[in-house]
Design an enzyme around this catalytic site. Structure first.
Site, short mmCIF file in Angstrom:
data_model
loop_
_atom_site.label_atom_id
_atom_site.label_comp_id
_atom_site.label_asym_id
_atom_site.label_seq_id
_atom_site.Cartn_x
_atom_site.Cartn_y
_atom_site.Cartn_z
N SER A 183 0.86 -1.19 0.00
CA SER A 183 0.00 0.00 0.00
C SER A 183 0.88 1.23 0.00
O SER A 183 2.04 1.19 0.48
CB SER A 183 -0.90 0.01 1.24
OG SER A 183 -1.55 1.27 1.39
N TYR A 200 -2.97 -0.87 10.39
CA TYR A 200 -2.94 -1.20 8.96
C TYR A 200 -1.63 -0.75 8.32
O TYR A 200 -0.95 -1.52 7.64
CB TYR A 200 -4.13 -0.53 8.27
CG TYR A 200 -4.15 -0.70 6.77
CD1 TYR A 200 -4.64 -1.87 6.20
CD2 TYR A 200 -3.70 0.31 5.93
CE1 TYR A 200 -4.67 -2.03 4.81
CE2 TYR A 200 -3.71 0.17 4.55
CZ TYR A 200 -4.19 -1.01 4.00
OH TYR A 200 -4.21 -1.15 2.64
#
Length: 678
Positions: free
Chosen positions: A555, A568
């Site tokens: 990400s 996350y």
């Protein structure tokens, strides 16, 4: 509009081809003769409709038929230069085509056109080939069929064989067909119904004779220690050996594999005569063109350890390659095509089963089906006589036939990911599904792994048959489930080349609201999960010695400090560093490890649909439905990132263009300056 003759031919062909007792996949051909009005002269013209080259009877349609003028085809008899130059006749068929001609005429066209019968079937039934490969097949044919079926000695398919069969029919007016030595059967009739009835009578009569006269142990007595292992042990050993065997089969060029532990295979390998029979190879041209002239046989008992078996397989591979090279050099002429490869396409492992290989899963599966046909043929021939296939010299003349070589040269260029086998985690939806879909479109075999088995199987079904994709259930936090998924992968497709670590979830919370359980869940699924998947996959990739790719869907948050997502983003940073670490460690094995850093992919995302989207929208003070537009506007390109964009990056990273790239993180974020790598 399809005329009645053609319609009946197609219906007959489909019925015959639908039953494996009648013929093998893409094997044999059927024909019909009739008339149509010639649009040029306005007069009736006699035509031959015959299954074209490369077609399959079970799925034959009108477009798969070659259409030829009978007068011109039969006129070729007058210019036939003889058996030494009969290959020239295949090119001559093009000058006999009617109109656009339909499919390309096959080498068996002469058989159908020259035989004086309105309808002709040429088939490869196991029962018929058992007679065709029996040492005293001519005597047995007379005994089993009387004068209704005539023996034709072995001759390579072609124009002369067509003349031979036409002559046999003319000399035997009461005959309904013939056994072609070393090959198959041909039957004929005045009507489509009669031809089909005669074909089935020959097949059924041959099988009945085998059942009534065959000895009960055609493969010999059971061989001590070579019986089938228990189911679970058998499949576990098959999965453990699969990477080694795929590497063996792919020494010259990459191959996809298929495994079967069918009872017929296990029975054959458990009997005393299996080494002798396996060494004789297959006989029917359709068989050995797909299986090579003989298999590679592991000569160890079923209970041998995996380590012992692997070591012996590698020794046998060296011997197999030398033997095949000797076979090639013994029969090759200056005009012969270059040797296409010396690796086995069939590998037999006593107590375990059979591994077969090809350029794709269907080809690998069909190769295995053909060797199963060969086992059935051996069983029949040995039960009533002695199995006596055609000579290696004759096999070579077909395997390295210029016409076969020309057919291979006409095949389309393979897609970028042909022969590659991919495992994609979290692939039932969103980014993972887009990646799986694109990989399959580029020729890869795909395993869709997901927590939800039903959704995984449904996603796989959307990509095509099980020759293209399968769905498996896996919780990436569980090493045992990962090992089971890897086992399913190698048993389904033979091995593994591409691993996409995509499974994930996200909880959008600020630090003080993030619980220990939140932290552990995020890290278990993505950091630990990616580690476990990569570790299990690496064992296969290293053993195959074919290189490979591991791709982490990380990400932009692995480098960008966004608000309210400590758990996350931290686990994505963990994944990002795994890329670097594994790129260094696995590079010596030719395995490339790269990462992709997408921005928020909203549309089609399971993560966003499960609450992450709502939380992120709340964080930014916008409506959830506007989240994709919001993300787009903060990028340099002002474009929303979609699952397909991530799939594009996967294709490039795992494709041939970036063969020298590893340890790279590719941003797929439409340009987020704060996430620039530096």
């Amino acid at each position: 509009m399809t005329n009645e003759t053609v319609a009946a031919l197609i219906e007959r062909s489909n019925r015959l081809g639908a039953d494996a007792r009648n013929t093998n996949y893409a094997g044999g051909n059927t024909s019909a003769k009739g008339s149509e009005i010639d649009p040029v002269t306005g007069q009736p013209v006699e035509l031959l409709w015959v299954k074209g080259s490369g077609g399959d009877l079970g799925t034959l349609s009108e477009k798969g038929l070659a259409v030829l003028r009978l007068d011109r085809l039969r006129a070729l008899v007058d210019v036939y230069p003889g058996v030494e130059r009969e290959d020239e006749m295949v090119a001559a068929f093009d000058y006999t085509l009617h109109g656009k001609g339909g499919a390309a005429p096959s080498i068996d066209t002469a058989m159908h056109g020259l035989v004086d019968a309105a309808h002709v079937d040429h088939l490869h039934p196991d029962s018929g080939i058992a007679f065709a490969t029996a040492a005293d097949g001519e005597r047995l044919t007379a005994e089993a069929f009387g004068g209704k079926v005539v023996w034709v000695p072995w001759r390579r398919p072609g124009f002369q064989l067509g003349l031979d069969i036409a002559g046999i029919k003319a000399q035997n007016p009461d005959a309904i067909g013939c056994i072609l030595g070393g090959h198959g059967i041909t039957a004929w009739g005045d009507t489509s119904e009669e031809a089909e009835r005669n074909s089935l009578w020959i097949i059924e009569t041959a099988q009945r004779y085998l059942d009534e006269h065959g000895r009960p142990d055609p493969f010999g007595a059971p061989l001590d220690g070579y019986g089938a292992l228990p189911d679970a042990e058998r499949r576990a050993k098959a999965a453990a050996l699969a990477p080694t065997i795929r590497g063996i089969a792919s020494h010259d060029r990459p191959m996809v594999g298929h495994f079967t532990d069918a009872p017929e295979v296990l029975e054959f390998l458990a009997a005393a005569e299996h080494p002798r029979l396996a060494a004789l190879g297959t006989s029917c041209p359709d068989h050995f063109l797909r299986t090579k002239v003989k298999p590679m046989l592991l000569d160890l008992p079923a209970g041998s350890s995996v380590e012992e078996s692997i070591a012996r397989l590698k020794e046998l591979h060296d011997a197999y390659r030398e033997d095949y090279r000797s076979y090639y050099e013994a029969y090759a002429t200056p005009e012969s095509p270059a040797m296409r490869g010396a690796d086995p396409l069939i590998v037999l492992v006593p107590g375990v089963g059979m591994f077969s290989y090809g350029k794709d899963k269907q080809t690998a599966r069909v190769a295995g089906e053909f060797y199963l046909n060969a086992i059935n043929v051996m069983r029949g021939a040995e039960s009533i006589s002695t199995y006596a296939p055609i000579s290696d010299e004759e096999k070579f003349r077909i395997e390295y036939w210029s016409l076969e070589e020309a057919k291979l040269q006409r095949m389309p260029k393979p897609k970028s990911h042909a022969t590659r086998i991919a495992l994609v985690t979290g692939a039932a939806s969103g980014i993972g599904k887009a990646i799986a879909t694109r990989l399959a479109a580029e020729g890869a075999c795909v395993v869709i792994a997901d927590l939800d088995l039903e959704k995984a199987q449904a996603a796989a079904a959307e990509l095509g048959t099980t020759d293209v994709a399968i769905g498996v259930q896996v919780n990436v936090t569980d090493a045992a489930q990962i090992d089971a998924a890897i086992q399913e992968t190698v048993l389904a497709f033979g091995g593994l080349d591409i691993v996409i670590n995509n499974a994930g979830l996200s909880l959008s919370k600020p630090l003080l609201e993030t619980t220990e359980q939140d932290w552990d869940l995020q890290h278990d699924v993505m950091a630990k999960g990616s580690f476990l998947v990569s570790k299990a996959a690496a064992r296969v990739l290293i053993e195959q010695q074919l290189g490979g790719d591991i791709v982490y869907i990380a990400s932009k948050n692995s480098v960008f400090a966004g608000p309210n997502n400590i758990a996350y983003s931290a686990t994505k940073a963990d994944q990002a560093h795994q890329v670097r670490l594994l790129a260094v460690e696995l590079g010596e094995h030719g395995v490339k490890v790269n990462g992709i850093n997408p921005d928020g992919v909203v549309r089609g995302s399971g993560i966003f649909a499960s609450g992450w989207g709502a939380n992120r929208a709340k964080t930014y003070g916008i409506d959830e439905q506007d989240l994709g537009k919001f993300y787009a506007q903060r990028t340099i390109l002002k474009r929303e990132v979609l699952p397909d964009h991530v799939a594009n990056a996967v294709i490039v990273l795992t494709g041939p263009e970036l063969s020298h790239t590893t340890g790279l993180h590719v941003p797929v974020d439409a340009g987020v300056a704060a996430a620039f790598l530096r």
